[in-house]
Design an enzyme around this catalytic site. Structure first.
Site, PDB file in Angstrom:
ATOM      1  N   HIS A 113      22.246   8.704  18.291  1.00  0.00           N
ATOM      2  CA  HIS A 113      22.463   9.955  19.029  1.00  0.00           C
ATOM      3  C   HIS A 113      21.609   9.902  20.304  1.00  0.00           C
ATOM      4  CE1 HIS A 113      23.683  14.411  18.765  1.00  0.00           C
ATOM      5  NE2 HIS A 113      23.123  14.251  19.953  1.00  0.00           N
ATOM      6  N   GLN A 154      15.752  15.176  19.029  1.00  0.00           N
ATOM      7  CA  GLN A 154      15.650  16.572  19.479  1.00  0.00           C
ATOM      8  C   GLN A 154      14.846  17.451  18.524  1.00  0.00           C
ATOM      9  OE1 GLN A 154      20.155  16.544  20.373  1.00  0.00           O
ATOM     10  NE2 GLN A 154      19.354  18.062  21.791  1.00  0.00           N
ATOM     11  N   ASN A 197      27.126   8.890  18.842  1.00  0.00           N
ATOM     12  CA  ASN A 197      27.369  10.250  19.313  1.00  0.00           C
ATOM     13  C   ASN A 197      27.834  10.249  20.768  1.00  0.00           C
ATOM     14  OD1 ASN A 197      26.966  13.266  19.025  1.00  0.00           O
ATOM     15  ND2 ASN A 197      25.732  12.863  20.833  1.00  0.00           N
ATOM     16  N   GLU A 198      28.937  10.911  21.006  1.00  0.00           N
ATOM     17  CA  GLU A 198      29.469  11.091  22.361  1.00  0.00           C
ATOM     18  C   GLU A 198      29.514   9.778  23.138  1.00  0.00           C
ATOM     19  OE1 GLU A 198      27.584  14.518  24.152  1.00  0.00           O
ATOM     20  OE2 GLU A 198      28.792  15.846  22.914  1.00  0.00           O
TER      21      GLU A 198
HETATM   22  C1  BGC Z   1      24.796  16.565  22.463  1.00  0.00           C
HETATM   23  C2  BGC Z   1      23.543  17.275  21.971  1.00  0.00           C
HETATM   24  C3  BGC Z   1      23.144  18.344  22.967  1.00  0.00           C
HETATM   25  C4  BGC Z   1      24.285  19.340  23.088  1.00  0.00           C
HETATM   26  C5  BGC Z   1      24.019  20.525  24.000  1.00  0.00           C
HETATM   27  C6  BGC Z   1      25.849  17.526  22.943  1.00  0.00           C
HETATM   28  O1  BGC Z   1      26.666  16.948  23.868  1.00  0.00           O
HETATM   29  O2  BGC Z   1      25.302  15.720  21.462  1.00  0.00           O
HETATM   30  O3  BGC Z   1      22.530  16.327  21.778  1.00  0.00           O
HETATM   31  O4  BGC Z   1      21.957  18.971  22.658  1.00  0.00           O
HETATM   32  O5  BGC Z   1      25.403  18.662  23.589  1.00  0.00           O
HETATM   33  O6  BGC Z   1      23.910  20.166  25.328  1.00  0.00           O
END
Ligand code: BGC
Length: 436
Positions: A113, A19, A157-158
């Site tokens: 990520h 990003q 991540n997530e």
């Molecule tokens: C993610 C980010 C994203 C942010 C806003 C998160 O769930 O890890 O990469 O930019 O949300 O949408």
């Protein structure tokens, strides 16, 4: 309220490599963004040129008074071809880590990520049962080379992002939701529904990875239930690889956790949702050192699924509800089911009105303070995001940053919200010094 922040509380802001870095050319996202007629509003291009400007950006965060920075290491850079590790990219991240250390920022490093190496997707991506071992091999290399400068490591991540995204769709399919209800993380809603136009897009993307459309499984956009096992196994193998090299490193995973609330009659459905997006993951986390919690808003659950944003509610640029109290609700829910230290690894709001970001931070942090006062083991708060950045499929016009970025010149502008967050950090850290 007296200062409830524990010693060594980590105040910071977060980014993710794809990003902000720019020109992540060996990654699957780079490939997907370039395929015409797809769902990306625009390609990531130079993003925020953080790949070259990281020292300046890290210094800005330190100058605010923060004491940590969460960023990600890009697998596609470290291992551009399977088994081939790029020494110059390892050196690049070493210098980023050194820059953090020199400025007094504790690095919180994410190893995956959303974006993956292009070759991984060609090899079956996030449904291939060899992916966990491949991930662990990259992770081992990172920790062997950089472990002396690491502290906190988030493997993935997530991990639950597609479960969260699919809930939204489930709701719409029942005709209960509305167009932009709660769609998370820059995922265009159509991407999950797969209408014919999208199947065509998949059809055009697949050859770029040398696979058939039904074999295309990037981390985001993989809906098959088997993804769950692959992701959690990747986490476990990565954790084992890290601990084998450097047992002192603190390892965790991060989860997307909207604050779940229910209307009357929605309680049973809420339990199903909670199971799906949260409880299903816990079993894999018990040997972790912490959990990363990522909360932006709430999801109100009715008898048949997630309901639309309440009428008249203030909305963010993402279309979700402006609801900073979500953080408190989520922290309490997490602490009910898991007895690990909790790091808020993301929390923030997309807005062009920075005074609303200040308000968001004020209320979210106040909620977190109430949790701390009640004894919840919260160890840090990483605001999303350090920079206005590339919001995946939605491109550059969603503004989450406490630091603005001029798209033409790449010039940085520190926003008032950044000073506000920095001042919160400074006063908590001053109180810590007074105590010691
Ligand atoms: C993610 C980010 C994203 C942010 C806003 C998160 O769930 O890890 O990469 O930019 O949300 O949408």
């Amino acid at each position: 309220m007296s200062n409830p922040f524990p010693d060594h509380f980590l105040w910071g802001a977060a980014t993710a490599a794809h990003q902000v870095e720019g020109n992540n050319t060996n990654s699957d996202y780079w490939v997907m963004e370039q395929v015409p007629g797809g769902l990306f509003k625009e390609p990531s291009g130079d993003a925020c040129d953080h790949y070259h400007r990281y020292r300046e950006d890290i210094q800005l965060l330190a100058d605010l008074g923060l004491n940590s920075y969460r960023f990600s290491i890009e697998w596609a850079r470290i291992e551009p071809e399977e088994g081939v590790f790029a020494a110059e990219e390892i050196a690049h991240y070493r210098d980023m880590l050194l820059a953090c250390r020199e400025c007094g920022l504790t690095p919180i490093v994410t190893l995956h990520h959303f974006s993956s190496p292009r070759w991984l997707i060609s090899a079956g991506g996030w449904l291939n049962e060899q992916t966990p071992a491949r991930f662990a091999s990259y992770v081992r290399k990172v920790v062997q080379e950089l472990g002396d400068l690491l502290s906190y490591v988030c493997t993935i991540n997530e991990a639950n992002i597609m479960s969260v995204a699919l809930l939204t769709i489930d709701t719409r399919d029942r005709g209960l939701g509305e167009a932009e209800t709660n769609a998370p993380v820059g995922i265009q809603e159509q991407a999950l529904r797969m209408p014919p136009a999208l199947q065509n897009w998949f059809g055009r993307m697949a050859p770029r990875f040398n696979v058939r459309p039904d074999q295309l499984h990037p981390f985001i956009l993989t809906m098959a239930p088997e993804r769950h096992q692959v992701i959690l196994e990747a986490h476990k193998q990565a954790r084992e690889a890290i601990k084998a090299v450097n047992p002192a490193l603190q390892v965790g995973i991060t989860l997307a956790l909207p604050d779940l609330q229910s209307v009357e009659g929605g309680e049973e459905r809420l339990r199903v949702v909670e199971q799906e997006i949260y409880l299903n993951y816990l079993e894999a986390l018990h040997h972790d050192d912490f959990i990363g919690v990522q909360t932006y808003s709430r999801s109100i659950v009715g008898p048949h699924g997630v309901l639309p944003v309440p009428e008249g509610a203030e909305r963010t640029q993402m279309g979700n509800e402006f609801y900073p109290e979500a953080l408190e609700g989520t922290l309490r829910r997490v602490a009910r089911h898991l007895s690990l230290p909790i790091m808020v690894t993301e929390n923030g709001v997309a807005t062009d009105d920075d005074s609303r970001r200040i308000e968001y931070i004020r209320r979210a942090v106040a909620g977190m303070q109430r949790c701390l006062a009640d004894g919840l083991p919260i160890i840090g708060y990483q605001h999303w995001s350090a920079l206005d950045n590339f919001e995946w499929m939605l491109g550059f016009d969603k503004h989450f940053g406490i630091i603005g970025v001029d798209r033409q010149t790449q010039e940085r502008t520190v926003k008032e919200s950044a000073y506000f967050l920095g001042n919160l950090a400074k006063s908590a850290l001053r109180a810590e010094q007074t105590r010691s």
